[in-house]
Design a protein around this motif. Sequence first.
Motif, PDB file in Angstrom:
ATOM      1  N   MET A 226      40.126  43.498  43.171  1.00 44.26           N
ATOM      2  CA  MET A 226      39.884  44.110  41.862  1.00 44.26           C
ATOM      3  C   MET A 226      39.964  43.051  40.766  1.00 44.26           C
ATOM      4  O   MET A 226      39.144  43.003  39.848  1.00 44.26           O
ATOM      5  N   GLY A 227      40.955  42.192  40.869  1.00 47.08           N
ATOM      6  CA  GLY A 227      41.159  41.184  39.845  1.00 47.08           C
ATOM      7  C   GLY A 227      40.088  40.114  39.818  1.00 47.08           C
ATOM      8  O   GLY A 227      39.794  39.537  38.761  1.00 47.08           O
ATOM      9  N   SER A 228      39.479  39.850  40.942  1.00 44.42           N
ATOM     10  CA  SER A 228      38.463  38.800  40.999  1.00 44.42           C
ATOM     11  C   SER A 228      37.089  39.279  40.558  1.00 44.42           C
ATOM     12  O   SER A 228      36.187  38.472  40.341  1.00 44.42           O
ATOM     13  N   SER A 229      36.917  40.588  40.421  1.00 41.33           N
ATOM     14  CA  SER A 229      35.620  41.129  40.021  1.00 41.33           C
ATOM     15  C   SER A 229      35.328  40.799  38.560  1.00 41.33           C
ATOM     16  O   SER A 229      36.224  40.831  37.703  1.00 41.33           O
ATOM     17  N   ASN A 230      34.071  40.537  38.269  1.00 40.00           N
ATOM     18  CA  ASN A 230      33.665  40.271  36.887  1.00 40.00           C
ATOM     19  C   ASN A 230      33.225  41.526  36.144  1.00 40.00           C
ATOM     20  O   ASN A 230      32.813  41.462  34.980  1.00 40.00           O
ATOM     21  N   ILE A 231      33.317  42.704  36.795  1.00 43.98           N
ATOM     22  CA  ILE A 231      32.909  43.945  36.132  1.00 43.98           C
ATOM     23  C   ILE A 231      33.983  45.026  36.151  1.00 43.98           C
ATOM     24  O   ILE A 231      33.962  45.931  35.321  1.00 43.98           O
ATOM     25  N   VAL A 232      34.931  44.956  37.077  1.00 43.56           N
ATOM     26  CA  VAL A 232      35.938  46.013  37.208  1.00 43.56           C
ATOM     27  C   VAL A 232      36.926  45.953  36.045  1.00 43.56           C
ATOM     28  O   VAL A 232      37.539  44.913  35.793  1.00 43.56           O
ATOM     29  N   VAL A 233      37.090  47.069  35.332  1.00 45.50           N
ATOM     30  CA  VAL A 233      38.033  47.141  34.207  1.00 45.50           C
ATOM     31  C   VAL A 233      39.128  48.180  34.458  1.00 45.50           C
ATOM     32  O   VAL A 233      39.854  48.560  33.537  1.00 45.50           O
ATOM     33  N   GLY A 234      39.223  48.614  35.703  1.00 47.03           N
ATOM     34  CA  GLY A 234      40.280  49.557  36.049  1.00 47.03           C
ATOM     35  C   GLY A 234      40.133  49.989  37.487  1.00 47.03           C
ATOM     36  O   GLY A 234      39.058  49.902  38.082  1.00 47.03           O
ATOM     37  N   PHE A 235      41.251  50.440  38.076  1.00 45.29           N
ATOM     38  CA  PHE A 235      41.216  50.941  39.448  1.00 45.29           C
ATOM     39  C   PHE A 235      42.154  52.123  39.600  1.00 45.29           C
ATOM     40  O   PHE A 235      43.033  52.359  38.763  1.00 45.29           O
ATOM     41  N   CYS A 236      41.949  52.858  40.684  1.00 44.49           N
ATOM     42  CA  CYS A 236      42.848  53.948  41.060  1.00 44.49           C
ATOM     43  C   CYS A 236      43.131  53.830  42.547  1.00 44.49           C
ATOM     44  O   CYS A 236      42.225  53.962  43.369  1.00 44.49           O
ATOM     45  N   TYR A 237      44.402  53.581  42.878  1.00 44.61           N
ATOM     46  CA  TYR A 237      44.796  53.414  44.273  1.00 44.61           C
ATOM     47  C   TYR A 237      45.126  54.768  44.890  1.00 44.61           C
ATOM     48  O   TYR A 237      45.797  55.607  44.285  1.00 44.61           O
ATOM     49  N   THR A 238      44.660  54.950  46.121  1.00 44.26           N
ATOM     50  CA  THR A 238      44.962  56.155  46.898  1.00 44.26           C
ATOM     51  C   THR A 238      46.126  55.876  47.846  1.00 44.26           C
ATOM     52  O   THR A 238      45.979  55.042  48.741  1.00 44.26           O
ATOM     53  N   GLN A 239      47.287  56.507  47.645  1.00 45.82           N
ATOM     54  CA  GLN A 239      47.636  57.492  46.668  1.00 45.82           C
ATOM     55  C   GLN A 239      49.144  57.444  46.411  1.00 45.82           C
ATOM     56  O   GLN A 239      49.849  56.644  47.033  1.00 45.82           O
ATOM     57  N   LEU A 240      49.636  58.306  45.519  1.00 47.22           N
ATOM     58  CA  LEU A 240      51.050  58.266  45.146  1.00 47.22           C
ATOM     59  C   LEU A 240      51.957  58.670  46.305  1.00 47.22           C
ATOM     60  O   LEU A 240      52.905  57.967  46.638  1.00 47.22           O
ATOM     61  N   THR A 241      51.688  59.817  46.921  1.00 47.16           N
ATOM     62  CA  THR A 241      52.516  60.307  48.026  1.00 47.16           C
ATOM     63  C   THR A 241      51.638  60.747  49.184  1.00 47.16           C
ATOM     64  O   THR A 241      50.460  61.079  49.003  1.00 47.16           O
ATOM     65  N   ASP A 242      52.214  60.771  50.361  1.00 49.32           N
ATOM     66  CA  ASP A 242      51.559  61.453  51.473  1.00 49.32           C
ATOM     67  C   ASP A 242      51.341  62.912  51.095  1.00 49.32           C
ATOM     68  O   ASP A 242      52.098  63.489  50.306  1.00 49.32           O
TER      69      ASP A 242
END
Length: 598
Positions: free
Chosen positions: A547-563
């Motif tokens: 995500m950090g190396s991308s030149n276009i990504v300005v945000g992410f959402c990781y899956t997920q908080l809990t099982d």
Amino acid sequence: MKRLLTLLCLCIGCLHLAAGVLPRSEYPRPQFVRNDWVNLNGEWSYEFDFGKSGTHRNLQNSNCLKDRIQVPFCPESKLSGVEYTDFINCMWYQRMIDIPENWTGKNIYLHFGAVDYYAEIYLDGNFVQRHYGGSSSFSVDITRQVKAGMRHNLVVRVTDDLRSGKQTGGKQSPTFYSNGCLYTRVTGIWQTVWMEAVDRKGLKSAVLRPDIDQEQLFVSPEFFQESDNEIEVILKEGEKTIASRKASCVNGTMLVLPVKKMKLWSPENPFLYDIVYRIKDKQGNLLDEVTSYVGMRKIHTADGKFYLNNQPYFLRLVLDQGYYPDGIWTAPSDEALRKDIQLGKDAGFNGARLHQKVFEERYHYWADKLGYLTWSESASWAMNHDDELAARNFIAEWTEVVIRDRNHPSIVTWTPFNESWGAGNVVYPRLVRDVYRITKAIDPTRPINDASGDKHILTDIWGVHNYQQDPKILADALIGREGEEPYRNIRDDKSLAVYEGQPYIVSEFGGIGWMKPEENGTSWGYGSVPEAMEDFYKRLEGLVQAMGSSNIVVGFCYTQLTDVEQEKNGIYYYDRTPKFDMNRIKAIFQSFDYSQKK
């Protein structure tokens, strides 16, 4: 004999309520608070009606149904005391309600936080109102049906046809068993039921629009009845009054409050101003008083970036589905809502994508208080996106959601749909455009992500999903190349929108499975399960760095908080206990920020 059994039933119920603790006893609408209210949670009588014959059997007049249930928990949940998990197409609820004597002369409203899906309300056997929508709150004016100081019989009939394609359902499983990313169903009442008394010319609602550029707050009140009474809006910082304005009680009035040296709201400093609304008559008598709060913040998008308070802001979101082992869609306590937000912050996230469920107002209150950005999303799964009646039902329900929640500073994006990949190119595009325009008309201050995971038609956010588990392949996919449309989930469909430089956000990624050895055969996560915990950390770090190396990504959402049930890819277990070294997890998710990106 029947009368004796009824009296015995009522006595047992009253004794149980007296002996027990009222579930979810906190005030359910914390951004619009009145003192005169009654919580109706606790034990109700209920009865399943699989043959839908209850009306013919006169259940609307029943003052004691067959069994007992703890409201506001759905009958599928442990906390309801029922735990019936097969399909429930129809059921009835009943309880007696006592109207306080001091409510004479006031309008009396019966509020339902949420009832899945269709509800009919009866008082003393008489039909009062119906409501469609399993996730939106609704109110019933029962002033004409009840009398102060008297007891009345409240009956609620519920129908829920999850497999019809006509209604929303989110992640509720359309088969008997939970499977894949589909879980235990929710039927009937699943949020707090309560009553309040309001002056007949009282305040119905107020729209808050902070303007941080001009350092002012716009307040647009709506009244139950317009009048020549006077409303005063008072803005406070602690005990100190910052500003106040008065106006006649006419709908459409706009009060402008100057706010010098405005303190801005953000996850780093979630400052909230208090608000007091007072309505007085010509003689100066107080008719209505409501307390509230507001966070001064601005959200906008420009040049492929997401801005908070006029500064580019990188979104580190986590997917939160809002499921609980004992309450399903209903948090067991107010503290559980607060804790989920704190767990997200402790893991390094500055917010959450609230996924396929409309979260209750108490959750948004805690997000406002703790400083936690959220994307608000409907429970759109289960509906047929190509069905005209389903579209009509969705528009009504979504409209109620946006109106209810538009004043919360923590909500920064509206997401009406998710992964609507199988939808056609006739009804669905029209539906998305209608929903986009209606949402903008209600709230022009937030961006809209029309469909998380693509199938974009008209959108302010370009959200894609990518569960590639190889960090190098993922990083390559997320490079923006001149003259090429960036990675998307659906291509070669001319009915879809074309990327036009919107903020590019990977709104689902990761989902790395990690589970107890005995759960390997019955659980799942994305990709192969890492052989050792160190392998998990290494893969996670690689995916985040992509995500950090991308030149276009300005945000992410990781899956997920809990099982969630059989899906074991949370960074916490289903019971909210940590799986990993959370300091290390936090360091990984915070290993870069927007200011470090080129």
